[in-house]
Design a protein around this motif. Sequence first.
Motif: not given
Lengths: 197, 260
Positions: A130, A149-150, A181, A188, A191, B47, B49-51
């Motif tokens: 990551i 996102h964070y 991605q 991915t 998942t 993606v 979910k991975v992050m």
Amino acid sequence: MKEEQLLIRRARSGDSPAFRMIVEYHKKNVYYFALSMTGSHYDAEDISQEVFLKLYQSLDKIRGEAKLSTWLYRVTVNTCINKKRKKSLSALKFQENSIIDEMGNIQNYEDSRTGNPEQYTELSRINMHIEKALKKITHKERTIFVLRHYRDLPLKEIAEILNVAEGTVKSTLFRAIKKLQKELSFYTKETEMENAK
Amino acid sequence: MSDCVKSKKLFLDALYHELNDEQQSWFDAHLEKCNKCAKEFAEAESVIKVMDKRRLYEPDAQYWKNYCARLSNKIENVSKPVPVWKEWWNSLVHILIFKPKLVYNPIAAVLLIAVGMFIGREFFSPEYAVQEEYNVPDQSVFESRIQKYLERSKVILSSIVNYDPATDDIYGLDFSSQKEVSRQLVKEAQYIGSGLLYQQREELLELILDLQLVLLKIIQFENGGNEFEIELLQSGIKSSALMLKINLEEIDRITRKGSF
């Protein structure tokens, strides 16, 4: 907001406890944003302290039209860019070292919670990929992705921080997700398969 | 608007679960109908979910407790006044080590101009050369060119002096237009400089040469310019009081015009 302006005004007139209160309130936001940007605790510490130092030196310039957090995020973005430039100037490979350092920390952190060596090895491996993927996208894309996102900021506020149109934020975020991605396609797919089950 | 375009607009909000009920049910219905959009959305979701698996260092309570104390130390250190000569010396050493081009190129350019002037003065007839090139009798044209040169230089210098790295958008850091104008002004300075030398207007000539040095540095900016180069130039402009000198010269020129 009014209270914040009052604190700024007090800090401007030399009231140290008021400045301390401002720092106490915002320190975690600034630190975690810098940490999410760099992936390194040492860099995040340097950057966040530098941001508050700049705040101290710019108290006279802050007019209070915008939220202080917006100003702090903006200065953090600029400080991260400068830090990166200075690093490349001195040709030190902090980035790679910092990943190793942080991985060490993460391993201990996970180890203490799970006590499962396989699990923390797997987590460390994902984490490393990551971090690498985040370093492969552009600084602007990373900034927008991290803020959304964070740090969970709405697109409108991100646009305000970066002084760009909201549409630009949307398209850049979309592009960042696409690039991530591609970089993390292995995970991915994993998942997706998990979801399909 | 086609349904796929509409779904693209809702894509990011859907990804972060920020659609209202009505939008969400429309979006879900569209994904059921459209395989392409459904696939794209599933990929993006994976993606995210991975992050989410990213784990970052968590400082302990002690770290946060001492945070302000460490900051106070830094503020105290910075508040101690640093002598100007030391700032200049540090900047010079830094440039000599990391960006020698920034120093040597302008010096070489200035030396070249100085040598050219020396050769011109010593070995050729200055009166004849300058008179022919600058058409000295037409003093008003010459003066208006000086005026224009000072005005344009002032605009360039203002853009450098007013740049504030703490608040300005660093993505917008682009001085390419200033570089282009600086190139034109350096050419113009050669003409004006020779004219002033001929007329023995030493003070103004000195100002033009100082400006030329700054303009040459702007031309030397790497890519669009970086914060360090700009800060260095800002301190140079400040210490040599260039803006003040230009303003004084302009006031002087207006006064002289008025007295005619």
